[in-house]
Motif scaffolding. Structure first.
Motif, PDB file in Angstrom:
ATOM      1  N   LYS A   1      19.063 -11.027  28.955  1.00  0.00           N
ATOM      2  CA  LYS A   1      19.158 -12.481  28.737  1.00  0.00           C
ATOM      3  C   LYS A   1      19.251 -13.193  30.081  1.00  0.00           C
TER       4      LYS A   1
ATOM      5  N   MET B   1      18.179 -12.045  32.981  1.00  0.00           N
ATOM      6  CA  MET B   1      16.867 -11.944  33.647  1.00  0.00           C
ATOM      7  C   MET B   1      15.882 -12.955  33.087  1.00  0.00           C
ATOM      8  N   ALA B   2      15.893 -13.089  31.740  1.00  0.00           N
ATOM      9  CA  ALA B   2      14.955 -14.010  31.084  1.00  0.00           C
ATOM     10  C   ALA B   2      15.213 -15.444  31.535  1.00  0.00           C
TER      11      ALA B   2
ATOM     12  N   LEU C   1      13.786 -15.886  34.930  1.00  0.00           N
ATOM     13  CA  LEU C   1      12.316 -15.889  34.962  1.00  0.00           C
ATOM     14  C   LEU C   1      11.739 -17.223  34.503  1.00  0.00           C
ATOM     15  N   ASP C   2      12.527 -17.958  33.697  1.00  0.00           N
ATOM     16  CA  ASP C   2      12.039 -19.238  33.148  1.00  0.00           C
ATOM     17  C   ASP C   2      11.720 -20.246  34.243  1.00  0.00           C
TER      18      ASP C   2
END
Lengths: 90, 214
Positions: free
Chosen positions: A83, A85-86, A89-90
């Protein structure tokens, strides 16, 4: 040597070559002719069927071992990390 | 199967767009297989957890490069194989440092003794005993542990995770005939290893029995 013993000796000459093909037989990768040769051999050979059956048992055991429950703590850590990392990345 | 594959494609597409729920659904689908591969290959919970964490982290980082040519699972398991391979090599280097003659570093050539036995037409095993023994995971793990690393990896990727031999050849960086040979040799060696384990057990019990009688 009796006729039966001579026949058996002839049959068992094929064992080394056909045993090398067992793995491909299991994966259904052989042509029909080779497959039929193995079927005919296994029907009369006293030893090769034991190896075939054991190889099949191994295959099934390895297949069944493919998944294993993840410990809860590891799962929580993984989800949090992904979560995070995501979001980055956004 | 088709429906399931389509749903997975949709999940991958959503995850690539940054949908965290879709990403976690993919993780839920595959986490047990990735962790299982880590356990079978490394035989250690901490290292299997490392395989799990690192595989999904790399997968998320590389998700945008996943083109969908292969199934998502195959792509993911190739990453897991690389992660596990790195850990195996790291551990082997550590062991080599501690004990330079560690037999766990044996390569594909170490299988010659069982191959000689398979070439002997009188060689046979006890398939019922092998089947019974393999019902216990610890026996399977002990047997896998005796296989050379490359064969163990190939057998697991193929038979446990369903990768094609071409995918394994590419994931492990070897020509296709090498990957095929590793699968065949690994399967044959496993049969002999598990059968021999029964013999070893009987020998041990026999010795123990004699000791008890004395």
């Amino acid at each position: 040597m009796s006729e039966a013993e001579r026949d058996l000796k002839e049959i068992m000459k094929e064992c080394p070559e056909l045993r090398l093909l067992m793995s491909d037989y299991l994966d259904d990768l052989l042509d029909e002719q080779t497959r039929a040769r193995i079927d005919a051999h296994v029907a009369v050979c006293p030893n090769c069927p034991t190896l075939f059956r054991a190889m099949l048992a191994n295959y099934n055991a390895v297949k069944a071992s493919s998944a294993e429950d993840v410990p809860d703590s590891a799962r929580r850590q993984l989800y949090e990390r992904l979560k995070q990392m995501a979001r980055e990345l956004d | 199967m088709g429906e399931e594959a389509e749903t997975e494609q949709q999940l991958v597409a959503a995850a690539r767009r940054g949908d965290t729920e879709a990403l976690l659904s993919l993780v839920v689908r595959h986490e047990r297989a990735v962790y299982g591969l880590g356990m079978r290959l490394l035989g250690d919970r901490d290292l299997a957890e490392e395989v799990l964490q690192e595989t999904f982290a790399r997968a998320l980082a590389g998700l945008r490069s996943f083109r969908g040519d292969a199934a998502f699972g195959s792509w993911l398991y190739r990453i897991a194989a690389n992660v596990a391979g790195d850990l195996i090599r790291k551990r082997a280097r550590q062991r080599l440092h501690e004990s330079p003659l560690d037999p766990s570093l044996d390569d594909d050539e170490s299988s010659t003794s069982w191959e000689e036995r398979w070439r002997d037409p009188s060689y046979r095993v006890d398939p019922e005993a092998v089947t019974l023994r393999l019902e216990r995971l610890e026996w399977l793990d002990a047997a896998l542990d005796r296989l050379p690393e490359a064969q163990r990896m190939t057998v697991l990727l193929h038979d446990a995770l369903g990768l094609k031999v071409t995918e394994i050849a590419s994931a492990t960086g070897v020509p296709l005939p090498t990957a095929k040979a590793r699968l065949r040799r690994g399967r044959m060696a496993l049969v002999t290893i598990v059968d021999d384990m029964g013999y070893e057990e009987r020998t041990r019990n026999g010795v123990a029995g004699e000791e008890m009688e004395q």
